[in-house]
Motif scaffolding. Structure first.
Motif, PDB file in Angstrom:
ATOM      1  N   LEU A 101      23.372  35.760  28.891  1.00  0.00           N
ATOM      2  CA  LEU A 101      23.101  35.769  29.731  1.00  0.00           C
ATOM      3  C   LEU A 101      21.328  35.083  29.688  1.00  0.00           C
ATOM      4  O   LEU A 101      21.101  34.416  30.410  1.00  0.00           O
ATOM      5  CB  LEU A 101      22.575  37.442  30.583  1.00  0.00           C
ATOM      6  N   TYR A 135      20.864  31.232  31.838  1.00  0.00           N
ATOM      7  CA  TYR A 135      20.633  32.266  33.507  1.00  0.00           C
ATOM      8  C   TYR A 135      19.792  32.436  33.720  1.00  0.00           C
ATOM      9  O   TYR A 135      19.210  33.418  34.406  1.00  0.00           O
ATOM     10  CB  TYR A 135      22.117  32.978  34.234  1.00  0.00           C
ATOM     11  N   TYR A 161      23.088  38.348  40.384  1.00  0.00           N
ATOM     12  CA  TYR A 161      23.299  39.141  39.824  1.00  0.00           C
ATOM     13  C   TYR A 161      24.633  38.712  38.538  1.00  0.00           C
ATOM     14  O   TYR A 161      23.686  37.382  37.873  1.00  0.00           O
ATOM     15  CB  TYR A 161      24.787  38.865  40.596  1.00  0.00           C
ATOM     16  N   SER A 162      24.856  39.405  37.511  1.00  0.00           N
ATOM     17  CA  SER A 162      25.132  39.247  36.259  1.00  0.00           C
ATOM     18  C   SER A 162      26.317  40.638  35.628  1.00  0.00           C
ATOM     19  O   SER A 162      25.956  41.736  36.200  1.00  0.00           O
ATOM     20  CB  SER A 162      24.076  38.954  35.053  1.00  0.00           C
ATOM     21  N   LEU A 163      27.165  39.665  35.134  1.00  0.00           N
ATOM     22  CA  LEU A 163      28.203  41.168  35.133  1.00  0.00           C
ATOM     23  C   LEU A 163      28.706  40.925  33.030  1.00  0.00           C
ATOM     24  O   LEU A 163      28.289  39.874  32.479  1.00  0.00           O
ATOM     25  CB  LEU A 163      29.646  39.696  35.112  1.00  0.00           C
ATOM     26  N   HIS A 196      33.969  41.755  30.319  1.00  0.00           N
ATOM     27  CA  HIS A 196      34.218  42.683  32.437  1.00  0.00           C
ATOM     28  C   HIS A 196      34.459  40.083  33.199  1.00  0.00           C
ATOM     29  O   HIS A 196      34.806  40.451  34.197  1.00  0.00           O
ATOM     30  CB  HIS A 196      33.049  42.879  32.974  1.00  0.00           C
ATOM     31  N   GLY A 256      37.800  39.106  38.835  1.00  0.00           N
ATOM     32  CA  GLY A 256      37.288  39.343  40.091  1.00  0.00           C
ATOM     33  C   GLY A 256      36.419  41.226  40.506  1.00  0.00           C
ATOM     34  O   GLY A 256      36.243  40.890  41.094  1.00  0.00           O
ATOM     35  N   GLN A 273      33.242  39.673  42.561  1.00  0.00           N
ATOM     36  CA  GLN A 273      33.877  39.491  43.851  1.00  0.00           C
ATOM     37  C   GLN A 273      33.333  40.779  44.654  1.00  0.00           C
ATOM     38  O   GLN A 273      33.437  41.065  45.924  1.00  0.00           O
ATOM     39  CB  GLN A 273      35.025  38.622  43.945  1.00  0.00           C
ATOM     40  N   ASN A 329      21.409  31.197  44.155  1.00  0.00           N
ATOM     41  CA  ASN A 329      21.100  29.868  44.043  1.00  0.00           C
ATOM     42  C   ASN A 329      21.557  29.888  42.145  1.00  0.00           C
ATOM     43  O   ASN A 329      21.696  30.616  41.294  1.00  0.00           O
ATOM     44  CB  ASN A 329      19.492  29.451  44.022  1.00  0.00           C
ATOM     45  N   ASN A 339      26.923  26.146  36.535  1.00  0.00           N
ATOM     46  CA  ASN A 339      27.884  27.157  36.563  1.00  0.00           C
ATOM     47  C   ASN A 339      28.946  27.601  37.501  1.00  0.00           C
ATOM     48  O   ASN A 339      28.210  27.829  38.263  1.00  0.00           O
ATOM     49  CB  ASN A 339      26.156  28.758  36.539  1.00  0.00           C
ATOM     50  N   ARG A 377      31.732  29.089  37.055  1.00  0.00           N
ATOM     51  CA  ARG A 377      31.489  30.695  37.770  1.00  0.00           C
ATOM     52  C   ARG A 377      31.259  31.572  38.998  1.00  0.00           C
ATOM     53  O   ARG A 377      31.271  31.666  40.180  1.00  0.00           O
ATOM     54  CB  ARG A 377      31.806  31.645  36.392  1.00  0.00           C
TER      55      ARG A 377
HETATM   56  C1  LIG Z   1      29.353  34.412  37.931  1.00  0.00           C
HETATM   57  C2  LIG Z   1      29.729  35.785  36.665  1.00  0.00           C
HETATM   58  C3  LIG Z   1      29.345  37.454  37.611  1.00  0.00           C
HETATM   59  C4  LIG Z   1      30.932  35.361  38.024  1.00  0.00           C
HETATM   60  O1  LIG Z   1      32.383  36.278  36.660  1.00  0.00           O
HETATM   61  P1  LIG Z   1      33.712  36.729  37.131  1.00  0.00           P
HETATM   62  O2  LIG Z   1      34.092  37.367  36.545  1.00  0.00           O
HETATM   63  O3  LIG Z   1      33.952  34.991  36.998  1.00  0.00           O
HETATM   64  O4  LIG Z   1      33.647  36.281  39.227  1.00  0.00           O
HETATM   65  P2  LIG Z   1      34.516  37.686  39.364  1.00  0.00           P
HETATM   66  O5  LIG Z   1      34.357  38.554  40.355  1.00  0.00           O
HETATM   67  O6  LIG Z   1      34.430  36.050  41.185  1.00  0.00           O
HETATM   68  O7  LIG Z   1      35.934  36.592  39.126  1.00  0.00           O
HETATM   69  C5  LIG Z   1      36.720  35.923  38.931  1.00  0.00           C
HETATM   70  C6  LIG Z   1      37.630  35.930  38.482  1.00  0.00           C
HETATM   71  O8  LIG Z   1      38.025  36.894  37.885  1.00  0.00           O
HETATM   72  C7  LIG Z   1      39.958  36.241  38.215  1.00  0.00           C
HETATM   73  N1  LIG Z   1      40.350  37.473  38.627  1.00  0.00           N
HETATM   74  C8  LIG Z   1      41.342  38.449  38.389  1.00  0.00           C
HETATM   75  N2  LIG Z   1      41.836  39.119  39.794  1.00  0.00           N
HETATM   76  C9  LIG Z   1      40.875  39.237  40.865  1.00  0.00           C
HETATM   77  C10 LIG Z   1      40.626  39.580  41.468  1.00  0.00           C
HETATM   78  N3  LIG Z   1      41.888  41.122  42.259  1.00  0.00           N
HETATM   79  N4  LIG Z   1      39.999  38.765  43.318  1.00  0.00           N
HETATM   80  C11 LIG Z   1      39.372  38.355  42.487  1.00  0.00           C
HETATM   81  N5  LIG Z   1      39.229  37.340  41.199  1.00  0.00           N
HETATM   82  C12 LIG Z   1      40.680  38.589  40.609  1.00  0.00           C
HETATM   83  C13 LIG Z   1      39.551  34.779  38.760  1.00  0.00           C
HETATM   84  O9  LIG Z   1      41.137  34.827  38.808  1.00  0.00           O
HETATM   85  C14 LIG Z   1      38.475  34.070  38.020  1.00  0.00           C
HETATM   86  O10 LIG Z   1      39.295  33.998  36.936  1.00  0.00           O
HETATM   87  P3  LIG Z   1      38.924  32.675  36.425  1.00  0.00           P
HETATM   88  O11 LIG Z   1      37.901  31.671  37.309  1.00  0.00           O
HETATM   89  O12 LIG Z   1      39.372  32.664  34.904  1.00  0.00           O
HETATM   90  O13 LIG Z   1      40.512  32.520  37.057  1.00  0.00           O
HETATM   91  C15 LIG Z   1      29.726  35.773  35.494  1.00  0.00           C
HETATM   92  O14 LIG Z   1      30.304  35.097  35.003  1.00  0.00           O
HETATM   93  C16 LIG Z   1      28.137  35.660  34.742  1.00  0.00           C
HETATM   94  O15 LIG Z   1      27.790  37.268  34.419  1.00  0.00           O
HETATM   95  N6  LIG Z   1      27.326  34.932  34.243  1.00  0.00           N
HETATM   96  C17 LIG Z   1      26.809  35.166  33.494  1.00  0.00           C
HETATM   97  C18 LIG Z   1      25.371  35.313  34.482  1.00  0.00           C
HETATM   98  C19 LIG Z   1      25.072  34.560  35.847  1.00  0.00           C
HETATM   99  O16 LIG Z   1      25.395  33.246  35.748  1.00  0.00           O
HETATM  100  N7  LIG Z   1      24.424  35.032  36.818  1.00  0.00           N
HETATM  101  C20 LIG Z   1      24.257  34.320  37.472  1.00  0.00           C
HETATM  102  C21 LIG Z   1      23.014  33.523  37.862  1.00  0.00           C
HETATM  103  S1  LIG Z   1      23.551  31.854  39.277  1.00  0.00           S
END
Ligand SMILES: CC(C)(COP(=O)(O)OP(=O)(O)OC[C@H]1O[C@@H](n2cnc3c(N)ncnc32)[C@H](O)[C@@H]1OP(=O)(O)O)[C@@H](O)C(=O)NCCC(=O)NCCS
Length: 176
Positions: free
Chosen positions: A17, A20, A86-88, A92, A96, A99, A121, A126, A128
């Motif tokens: 994290l 970000y 948000y953050s994951l 994990h 998806g 989303q 924003n 970034n 993802r």
């Molecule tokens: C930003 C963040 C939350 C995105 O996480 P993420 O898991 O990519 O988000 P999603 O829930 O949209 O998942 C999409 C991914 O899951 C996959 N996926 C698998 N099953 C899925 C389903 N049923 N539905 C949708 N996506 C799915 C998608 O293919 C995609 O992976 P890929 O890009 O490798 O192909 C994460 O990267 C994070 O916490 N980053 C650090 C903190 C951060 O950046 N916060 C936001 C600051 S603006």
């Protein structure tokens, strides 16, 4: 959720994290910090300023926090808007889950809170976050220069927003 679970989440995800978020001092990773922060957070929720959610594993809800999302700086009157963050958990990402969580949280913000606009924003690198927002229907609105100080540096941000097609006029939502 309690302070120890939050300490565990932020500690496990410290490096994930860091790019970000603002710089964090050692105090941020303590239960003392989180106990006080959650208390302040509760007051802001009760006042209608913020709405934070935590993400838990559906099969093991009593285990660790797997993510967070927060509507913050909720403004009523003629704006009816909030920021979304948000953050994951690193382990994990790519399933998806954010989303799915944001779809439910946004439905709540639009249909129950009756917000009209959600703003999210992200730094241009970034990918993802950008893809997630695009999939959720957020529209690109521009780029703000030196918008937030993340990891110790002022960073440009891509501005995106989603508006509520089901927004309902009438009190109390549009009271000043
Ligand atoms: C930003 C963040 C939350 C995105 O996480 P993420 O898991 O990519 O988000 P999603 O829930 O949209 O998942 C999409 C991914 O899951 C996959 N996926 C698998 N099953 C899925 C389903 N049923 N539905 C949708 N996506 C799915 C998608 O293919 C995609 O992976 P890929 O890009 O490798 O192909 C994460 O990267 C994070 O916490 N980053 C650090 C903190 C951060 O950046 N916060 C936001 C600051 S603006």
């Amino acid at each position: 959720m309690d302070a120890p679970a939050m300490v565990s989440f932020v500690t496990r995800n410290r490096e994930h994290l860091a790019p970000y978020e603002p710089l964090r001092d050692a105090e941020y990773f303590t239960e003392r910090f989180w106990a006080a922060h959650l208390q302040r957070s509760l007051a802001r929720v009760e006042a209608g300023h913020d709405l934070p959610f935590i993400l838990l594993d559906r099969d093991t809800p009593r285990s660790a926090i797997v993510g967070r999302c927060t509507f913050s700086e909720i403004v009523r009157g003629s704006f009816q808007a909030a920021y979304l963050g948000y953050s994951l958990d690193a382990s994990h990402v790519g399933r998806g889950l954010m989303q799915e969580a944001l779809s439910a949280a946004i439905a709540y913000a639009f249909d129950v809170l009756n917000l009209h606009r959600i703003m999210a924003n992200h730094v241009p690198t970034n990918a993802r976050s950008a893809q997630l927002l695009q999939r959720l229907g957020f529209q690109h609105e521009g780029v703000a220069k030196a918008y937030l100080r993340l990891a110790g540096e002022w960073r440009d941000h891509v501005l995106t927003a989603l508006t509520n097609p089901r927004w309902r006029s009438g009190p109390p939502e549009d009271a000043p």
